[in-house]
Scaffold this active site. Sequence first.
Site, PDB file in Angstrom:
ATOM      1  N   MET A  79       0.854  -1.191   0.000  1.00  0.00           N
ATOM      2  CA  MET A  79       0.000   0.000   0.000  1.00  0.00           C
ATOM      3  C   MET A  79       0.892   1.243   0.000  1.00  0.00           C
ATOM      4  SD  MET A  79      -3.448  -0.917   2.005  1.00  0.00           S
ATOM      5  CE  MET A  79      -2.872  -0.712   3.663  1.00  0.00           C
TER       6      MET A  79
ATOM      7  N   ASN B  41       4.114   3.918   0.835  1.00  0.00           N
ATOM      8  CA  ASN B  41       4.854   4.436   1.991  1.00  0.00           C
ATOM      9  C   ASN B  41       5.955   3.424   2.353  1.00  0.00           C
ATOM     10  OD1 ASN B  41       4.697   5.239   5.377  1.00  0.00           O
ATOM     11  ND2 ASN B  41       5.113   6.724   3.797  1.00  0.00           N
TER      12      ASN B  41
ATOM     13  N   HIS C  89       9.494  -3.266   3.298  1.00  0.00           N
ATOM     14  CA  HIS C  89       8.979  -3.507   1.940  1.00  0.00           C
ATOM     15  C   HIS C  89      10.135  -3.778   0.976  1.00  0.00           C
ATOM     16  CE1 HIS C  89       5.712  -0.701   3.462  1.00  0.00           C
ATOM     17  NE2 HIS C  89       5.006  -1.737   3.052  1.00  0.00           N
TER      18      HIS C  89
ATOM     19  N   GLN D 123     -10.210  -2.384   2.730  1.00  0.00           N
ATOM     20  CA  GLN D 123      -9.713  -3.092   3.915  1.00  0.00           C
ATOM     21  C   GLN D 123      -9.633  -2.187   5.146  1.00  0.00           C
ATOM     22  OE1 GLN D 123      -5.882  -4.005   1.820  1.00  0.00           O
ATOM     23  NE2 GLN D 123      -4.995  -3.773   3.853  1.00  0.00           N
TER      24      GLN D 123
ATOM     25  N   LYS E  71       5.351  -9.950   9.349  1.00  0.00           N
ATOM     26  CA  LYS E  71       4.850  -9.052  10.395  1.00  0.00           C
ATOM     27  C   LYS E  71       3.319  -9.111  10.396  1.00  0.00           C
ATOM     28  CE  LYS E  71       4.415  -4.377  11.827  1.00  0.00           C
ATOM     29  NZ  LYS E  71       3.282  -3.879  11.037  1.00  0.00           N
ATOM     30  N   ASP E  72       2.736  -9.172   9.204  1.00  0.00           N
ATOM     31  CA  ASP E  72       1.286  -9.355   9.087  1.00  0.00           C
ATOM     32  C   ASP E  72       1.023 -10.853   8.983  1.00  0.00           C
ATOM     33  OD1 ASP E  72       0.394  -6.564   8.942  1.00  0.00           O
ATOM     34  OD2 ASP E  72       1.634  -6.533   7.160  1.00  0.00           O
TER      35      ASP E  72
ATOM     36  N   GLN F 153      -2.442 -12.030   8.012  1.00  0.00           N
ATOM     37  CA  GLN F 153      -2.696 -11.770   6.586  1.00  0.00           C
ATOM     38  C   GLN F 153      -2.036 -12.847   5.723  1.00  0.00           C
ATOM     39  OE1 GLN F 153      -2.596  -7.761   4.573  1.00  0.00           O
ATOM     40  NE2 GLN F 153      -0.541  -8.418   4.036  1.00  0.00           N
TER      41      GLN F 153
ATOM     42  N   SER G  57       4.457   1.372   8.146  1.00  0.00           N
ATOM     43  CA  SER G  57       4.131   2.709   7.620  1.00  0.00           C
ATOM     44  C   SER G  57       3.476   3.552   8.712  1.00  0.00           C
ATOM     45  CB  SER G  57       3.175   2.582   6.441  1.00  0.00           C
ATOM     46  OG  SER G  57       3.771   1.782   5.463  1.00  0.00           O
ATOM     47  N   ARG G  58       2.804   2.889   9.638  1.00  0.00           N
ATOM     48  CA  ARG G  58       2.116   3.630  10.699  1.00  0.00           C
ATOM     49  C   ARG G  58       3.086   4.274  11.699  1.00  0.00           C
ATOM     50  NH1 ARG G  58      -3.496   1.889  10.872  1.00  0.00           N
ATOM     51  NH2 ARG G  58      -3.728   0.310   9.278  1.00  0.00           N
TER      52      ARG G  58
HETATM   53  O1  PAF Z   1      -0.045  -5.663   3.578  1.00  0.00           O
HETATM   54  C1  PAF Z   1      -0.502  -4.748   2.864  1.00  0.00           C
HETATM   55  O2  PAF Z   1       0.137  -3.726   2.634  1.00  0.00           O
HETATM   56  C2  PAF Z   1      -1.911  -4.897   2.289  1.00  0.00           C
HETATM   57  O3  PAF Z   1      -2.770  -5.522   3.179  1.00  0.00           O
HETATM   58  C3  PAF Z   1      -1.917  -5.609   0.926  1.00  0.00           C
HETATM   59  C4  PAF Z   1      -1.461  -7.048   1.039  1.00  0.00           C
HETATM   60  C5  PAF Z   1      -1.047  -4.855  -0.047  1.00  0.00           C
HETATM   61  C6  PAF Z   1      -3.350  -5.634   0.378  1.00  0.00           C
HETATM   62  O4  PAF Z   1      -3.851  -4.349   0.211  1.00  0.00           O
END
Ligand code: PAF
Length: 285
Positions: free
Chosen positions: A30, A32, A37, A61, A153-154, A157, A190-191
Site C-alpha cells: 500500500m 509508503n 517492503h 480493507q 509481520k502481518d 494476513q 508505515s504507521r
Molecule cells: O499488507 C498490505 O500492505 C496490504 O494488506 C496488501 C497485502 C497490499 C493488500 O492491500
Amino acid sequence: MEQIKQVSQLRQTVDQLVKSGKKIVLVPTMGNLHAGHLSLVEEAQKHGDCVVVSIFVNPAQFNNPQDLQNYPRTLEDDLAKLQRLNISKLLVFTPNVDDIYPRNLKSPTWVKESSIANNLCGASRAGHFDGVVTVVLKLFNLVTPNVAIFGRKDFQQLQVIKALVADLFLPIKIIGIPCVRESSGLALSSRNNLLDAEQKKIASSLYQVLLACADQIKNGANDFGCLERQAKESLQNQGFKVDYFKICSAKTLETANSAQDRNLLIAVAVFLADVRLIDNIEINL
Ligand code: PAF
C-alpha cells in the site's frame, strides 16, 4: 523500472511476459515503502525474471474512514526508493480506486475467508480481511504471478492469503519474509510515521514484552492465560491501549493448547495515541 497506471497497459505487458515464458513475482503493497517492503522486493528478484510491485491503498480493507484518510501516501518517494534498488526488470503498478473497483467500491464481488480471518485482527477490524483477500485476488488475476511475497509481520494476513490460494487452487507460490526491525526492536511499519520520537520510544517496548513472554514459554511456563494477562498489564502500564495479546497456534490462530501446540504465535495489537500497531513472534517448542 517502469510505472504502469492503467489496468489495460498492465494486461498487455503481463501477456507479453507470459508468452515469452518469464516468471513473474508480485509484491503487493500500500506504498509508503520502508526497509521492510524493500526487503520483500529484494527477495522477489531471487524468485523470477520480472518483479511487479503494486502500490495501492485499498479502501476496502479499512474499517475506519479516519484511518484510511490518515494512511501515508508518498508515491514519488516510493518510486525513487524502488528505482534505487536497481532491479533489472521491475514494474510498478499504481492503479487508482476506480481501476481496481470498476463497478462499485461499496458492493463489489467479495472474497471471504472465514476461519483464520475471524481471530486476532479480524475479530476487532470487521471486514478487514474480506477487503485484503478481495484486493489480493484482484491483483493475482491482473498480474498472474508465479510467486507472491508477503511480510511475516502481518502473520495473520499471510495465513489468510495462503488459505485463499489453497482453497481456490491458485497456481501461486506464497513466500513469507521475516519482519524487519529498527535497532530498538520496533517492527517497521508505515504507521510508525504517525508517531513522534517519544511515542516511538514507547512503541519499541512492544517487542520487549513479546520477547519476555516467548522466553517464559521457552523456559517452561505453560499457563498461557496468566502470561497473556501479565503482558497486557505491562503494556497498559506503559501507556498502550491493548486490543489483544494472544498466544495462539501458529497454524489455526486459535487459542493455543499448552499441552499440544508446539508451533506458537504470540501476537499483539495495541493503540498508541490512536495509532494501531501490531507485532508478533513465532516460537517452535
Ligand atoms: O499488507 C498490505 O500492505 C496490504 O494488506 C496488501 C497485502 C497490499 C493488500 O492491500
